[in-house]
Enzyme design. Structure first.
Site, PDB file in Angstrom:
ATOM      1  N   CYS A  46      12.998  10.072   4.260  1.00 15.14           N
ATOM      2  CA  CYS A  46      13.621  10.597   3.046  1.00 15.14           C
ATOM      3  C   CYS A  46      15.105  10.127   2.811  1.00 15.14           C
ATOM      4  CB  CYS A  46      13.840  11.966   3.616  1.00 15.14           C
ATOM      5  SG  CYS A  46      14.909  13.226   2.248  1.00 15.14           S
ATOM      6  N   TYR A 177      13.046   9.355  -8.653  1.00 17.20           N
ATOM      7  CA  TYR A 177      11.939  10.169  -8.356  1.00 17.20           C
ATOM      8  C   TYR A 177      11.444  10.634  -9.981  1.00 17.20           C
ATOM      9  CZ  TYR A 177      12.590  10.648  -3.421  1.00 17.20           C
ATOM     10  OH  TYR A 177      12.535  10.472  -2.131  1.00 17.20           O
TER      11      TYR A 177
END
Length: 333
Positions: A46, A177
């Site tokens: 992440c 994203y």
């Protein structure tokens, strides 16, 4: 993994951070700085969590804040501790990070995200406010920084750092994203346009200066780095951010290699975790779950030439020492 997108616009919207208590030197939120009390939970996959890993290393907080690393492959309960013996975190004694969330709020129904800081005596989540976690590591934990730790958020540069961070967050960190998870062409096109416009502007900014703000590494560099280091491995192909590869943007590629080769940056990056997470968890994007073999990772070790621009990576400080033995990563290539 269910990806939250607007059914009408096709836009991806990241949920806000629900737990925003701060751990401070004066304990004003009820959570005082206390070495050994808190556990930082991350996934090395992440980018938001990777910021906390880099800052913790640069500041030498490994002795003060322990580390839990989740499996890069989530299941229906999200982040899990299947990398640990018995599939439980050895300090918190839990199988899933969600257990710490529900101890903090039994009625919580939102997502389970990393980084997360957990109070080890109670097992309760304290915060998942990723932008604030690293700033507080830099400004509230100063009594426990290593000797020679850099000032990652110098007071006289904070306004400029904050301004740079806002643009990088909207148009780089989040935009990859928004492009990758878009379900309608217009939503994708908007994110794609903003991303590459911002990368072009950053390239111009960095052409004649080594770091984003001032002549030392700051929070701004860390926030950009964690997206750039994932760019060719996942964002270029998996998220369709494919105008250019990072390796085809000379200034940003040299800048990213410079940081990667700086102690505290590349030694926190696990490309195996990164690639397996994105390609195997995002089944809506990659239903075969096949993990690509490339790109060639050894290029990260090639000379970058950014020293010629001057700058002092750690200011008046020094590089961090090697990672603790339990945090040393396998060879990347």
């Amino acid at each position: 993994m269910t990806i939250p997108t607007d059914p009408e616009t096709g836009e991806f919207h990241r949920a806000p951070n629900h737990f925003a208590a701060r751990i401070t030197a004066d304990g004003r939120d009820g959570w005082p700085v206390e070495p050994g009390r808190y556990r930082l939970v991350v996934s090395r996959a992440c980018p938001w969590a990777s910021r906390a890993l880099v800052v913790r290393r640069l500041l030498g907080l490994e002795h003060a804040i322990s580390l839990a690393v989740a499996d890069p492959i989530q299941d229906e309960k999200s982040w899990r501790f299947t990398l640990d013996p018995g599939d439980r975190d050895p300090v918190l004694g839990i199988k899933y990070l969600s257990e710490a969330y529900y101890k903090a709020d039994p009625d919580y129904t939102g997502g389970i995200s990393v980084p997360a800081v957990v109070d080890t005596p109670s097992g309760r989540l304290v915060t998942n406010d990723f932008p604030r976690i690293t700033l507080d590591f830099a400004t509230e934990w100063t009594a426990h920084h290593r000797e020679g730790a850099p000032d990652l958020y110098p007071e006289h540069l904070r306004d400029e750092i904050d301004e740079v961070n806002r643009g990088v967050h909207t148009d780089v960190n989040a935009a990859v994203y928004e492009a990758g998870f878009a379900t309608k062409q217009a939503a994708y096109d908007d994110a794609y346009r903003r991303l590459f416009a911002r990368l072009d502007a950053l390239s111009t900014r960095l052409e004649n200066q080594r770091y984003l703000v001032g002549d030392t590494i700051t929070e701004a560099d860390i926030r950009l780095f964690t997206t750039l280091v994932r760019f060719d491995a996942v964002y270029h192909g998996h998220f369709k951010c494919n105008r250019n590869k990072l390796t085809e943007m000379p200034v940003l590629w040299a800048y990213a290699r410079d940081l990667f080769q700086t102690p505290g940056f590349g030694d926190t990056v696990d490309f195996d975790h990164i690639k397996r997470h994105y390609y195997q968890v995002h089944e809506q994007i990659n239903p075969t779950r096949i993990v690509p073999r490339g790109p060639e990772l050894s290029l990260w070790a090639t000379p970058h030439g950014r020293e010629a621009l001057g700058g002092r990576p750690f200011g008046d400080g020094t590089p961090p020492g090697p990672p603790p033995p339990t945090e040393v990563l396998p060879a990347q290539w």
